[in-house]
Design an enzyme around this catalytic site. Structure first.
Site, short mmCIF file in Angstrom:
data_model
loop_
_atom_site.label_atom_id
_atom_site.label_comp_id
_atom_site.label_asym_id
_atom_site.label_seq_id
_atom_site.Cartn_x
_atom_site.Cartn_y
_atom_site.Cartn_z
CG ASP A 110 3.44 44.06 -11.11
OD1 ASP A 110 4.09 44.55 -10.55
OD2 ASP A 110 3.47 43.81 -12.35
CB VAL A 111 4.78 45.78 -5.78
CG1 VAL A 111 4.60 44.61 -4.76
CG2 VAL A 111 6.16 45.56 -6.70
CG ASN A 134 11.24 41.29 0.57
OD1 ASN A 134 12.69 41.39 0.79
ND2 ASN A 134 10.74 40.27 -0.13
CE1 TYR A 168 18.32 44.56 -6.12
CE2 TYR A 168 20.55 45.09 -5.15
CZ TYR A 168 19.49 44.61 -5.06
OH TYR A 168 18.94 43.93 -3.94
CE LYS A 219 16.86 46.51 -3.51
NZ LYS A 219 15.63 46.35 -2.77
CB THR A 260 18.22 35.33 -1.99
OG1 THR A 260 18.85 36.36 -2.64
CG2 THR A 260 18.07 35.75 -0.06
#
Length: 295
Positions: free
Chosen positions: A65-66, A92, A156, A160, A191
């Protein structure tokens, strides 16, 4: 690595490599002769991607898990131990949720910021020693959402915008050590995340009413080709769709434009927002939710 860096024989780490941008990027980097370390939450999918890459890629995968400092530290140590070096890291991994803040699931909203922003910083923290040793390059995946805020995308957009600022700060910190840092901007790209958001009629219609060219969904292949070119060039800014470069010159005006048009669009779609799913969108979002449900 300087100028236009040869990729053959170098080692790349890609987070969120189980699908979408991460998977195709791993394939294209392997085709350029790179060795690949894949990191993510879906060991079965990571295993599938690693097994499908050309043997010369010597692909390995790490289930991590990042957002987990210790798991990412171990992964970084094991990657460096296996390959002897790390030349490129692509941060990513990302998730998304949609809908009005007033109706948002607080856990999902927080998770978007944790994965996209904190997870990117943890990735940098874990791999910076290896990148410093190789005078390597880190590519941070951002988004049009970093440039242009939009209603129904508060988590989001905030995440970002945060990773963009984080990457710019990191670039200034590590450039004197020979480490390059780039920010990649993608518009709506085909995606599972975008397809998952499009499952809601109101969100899909609102997106399609954006001004051209922001209202299109772009094919994944050409976008990832530009990411590979940016890695090869060690670019400070990478634009997966060329028109995004022009957005930088007008980004200061965009909050006013969105603020003027947003109320009209919200009045139009608000009655249809009751059915908006409040969790994470797409297959990647579902995998993240399942991983956390298992504890």
């Amino acid at each position: 690595m300087s100028g236009r860096a040869p990729l053959a024989g170098r080692v790349a780490v890609v987070t969120g490599a189980a699908r979408g941008v991460g998977e195709l990027l791993a394939r294209k980097l392997a085709a350029r002769g790179m060795r690949l370390a894949l990191v993510g939450l879906e060991p079965g999918e990571l295993r599938r991607v690693a097994a499908s890459l050309r043997p010369e890629a010597d692909a390995g995968y790490w289930h991590a898990d990042v957002t987990d400092h210790e798991a990412m530290r171990r992964a970084a140590e094991e990657v460096a131990g296996r390959y002897g070096r790390v030349d490129v890291v692509v941060a990513n991994a990302g998730v998304a949720t949609g809908g009005p803040l007033a109706d948002a699931d607080p856990d999902a909203w927080r998770r978007v910021v944790e994965v996209n922003l904190i997870g990117s910083a943890v990735t940098g923290w874990a791999f910076l020693p290896a990148l410093t040793a190789s005078r390597g390059y880190l590519l941070q995946i951002a988004s049009l959402a970093a440039i242009a805020p939009a209603p129904l995308m508060s988590a989001y957009c905030a995440s970002k915008a945060g990773v963009e600022a984080y990457a710019h700060s990191l670039r200034a910190e590590v450039a004197h050590r020979g480490v390059g840092v780039g920010v990649a901007y993608l518009s709506w790209t085909d995606t599972d995340m975008v397809r998952g958001a499009d499952e809601n009629d109101a969100l899909r219609e609102l997106r399609r009413r954006l001004p051209w060219p922001a209202n299109r969904t772009y094919p994944l292949g050409p976008a990832v080709d530009r990411l590979v070119d940016g890695i090869e060039r060690r670019s400070a800014h990478v634009y997966a769709q060329r028109w995004l470069r022009g957005m930088q010159g007008v980004r200061g005006l965009l909050p006013f434009v969105v603020g003027a048009a947003g109320p009209r669009e919200m009045r139009r779609v608000e009655p249809r927002l009751a059915g908006v799913r409040t969790g994470l969108v797409g297959a990647g979002g579902a995998a993240d939710e399942q991983a956390h449900a298992r504890g």
